[in-house]
Design an enzyme around this catalytic site. Sequence first.
Site, mmCIF file in Angstrom:
data_model
loop_
_atom_site.group_PDB
_atom_site.id
_atom_site.type_symbol
_atom_site.label_atom_id
_atom_site.label_comp_id
_atom_site.label_asym_id
_atom_site.label_seq_id
_atom_site.Cartn_x
_atom_site.Cartn_y
_atom_site.Cartn_z
ATOM 1 C CE LYS A 95 57.597 41.914 19.812
ATOM 2 N NZ LYS A 95 58.486 40.911 19.959
ATOM 3 C CE1 TYR A 99 55.766 37.779 16.613
ATOM 4 C CE2 TYR A 99 53.350 37.357 18.186
ATOM 5 C CZ TYR A 99 54.867 37.969 17.862
ATOM 6 O OH TYR A 99 54.928 39.676 17.920
ATOM 7 C CG PHE A 122 61.370 31.447 17.591
ATOM 8 C CD1 PHE A 122 60.732 31.919 17.938
ATOM 9 C CD2 PHE A 122 62.751 30.937 16.334
ATOM 10 C CE1 PHE A 122 59.990 32.381 15.931
ATOM 11 C CE2 PHE A 122 62.153 31.524 15.407
ATOM 12 C CZ PHE A 122 61.066 32.443 14.618
ATOM 13 N NE ARG A 175 61.165 45.273 10.071
ATOM 14 C CZ ARG A 175 61.151 44.208 10.354
ATOM 15 N NH1 ARG A 175 59.951 44.197 10.853
ATOM 16 N NH2 ARG A 175 62.161 43.395 10.725
ATOM 17 C CB THR A 218 65.384 41.038 16.221
ATOM 18 O OG1 THR A 218 64.941 40.811 14.867
ATOM 19 C CG2 THR A 218 64.604 40.345 16.865
ATOM 20 N NE ARG A 228 62.890 45.006 18.104
ATOM 21 C CZ ARG A 228 62.086 44.620 16.960
ATOM 22 N NH1 ARG A 228 63.340 44.394 16.192
ATOM 23 N NH2 ARG A 228 61.065 43.765 16.786
ATOM 24 C CG ASN A 242 62.265 42.076 20.293
ATOM 25 O OD1 ASN A 242 60.671 42.064 19.778
ATOM 26 N ND2 ASN A 242 62.456 40.807 19.447
ATOM 27 C CG HIS A 286 54.940 42.846 15.173
ATOM 28 N ND1 HIS A 286 55.533 41.261 15.799
ATOM 29 C CD2 HIS A 286 54.681 42.966 14.599
ATOM 30 C CE1 HIS A 286 55.715 41.431 14.144
ATOM 31 N NE2 HIS A 286 54.292 42.450 14.088
ATOM 32 C CD GLU A 331 52.253 41.746 11.349
ATOM 33 O OE1 GLU A 331 52.999 40.726 11.077
ATOM 34 O OE2 GLU A 331 52.487 42.761 11.659
#
Length: 140
Positions: free
Chosen positions: A11, A51, A59, A87, A93, A104, A114, A117, A128
Amino acid sequence: MATNRTFTMIKPDAVKNGHIGAILEQINGAGFRIVAMKYTQLSAEKAGEFYAVHKGRPFYDELVTFMSSGPIVAAILEKENAVSDFRTLIGATNPAEAAEGTIRSKYATSIGENAVHGSDSDENAAIEGSFHFAGTDIFA
């Protein structure tokens, strides 16, 4: 049936803070192969499309603004149990709740910013990945 691919984006916060190389090194070190990757910037429109599942949530607007605020690195990763293993590698998150050593825990600054993704299901990984890459952009 579980696929062996997942999708990730490094990100804008992690890109801006100079963490691309360290994050990619951690991804490779965990046994993932990068089969597609690009450095790009999402427009607000494209971030909103990506998104769209969150549209209407409190948010959403902040997320779209953040994700279009600077360059990202989008990638498709390959490994057995790719989605669940990735993950685990990225952590919770909320970086304050992320396990020590996760991406993270090391590079995220907040729940909103964070660092990375990671797809939450095989189905979303396929959706995605194809949002960002044509089939001819993927090299197995």
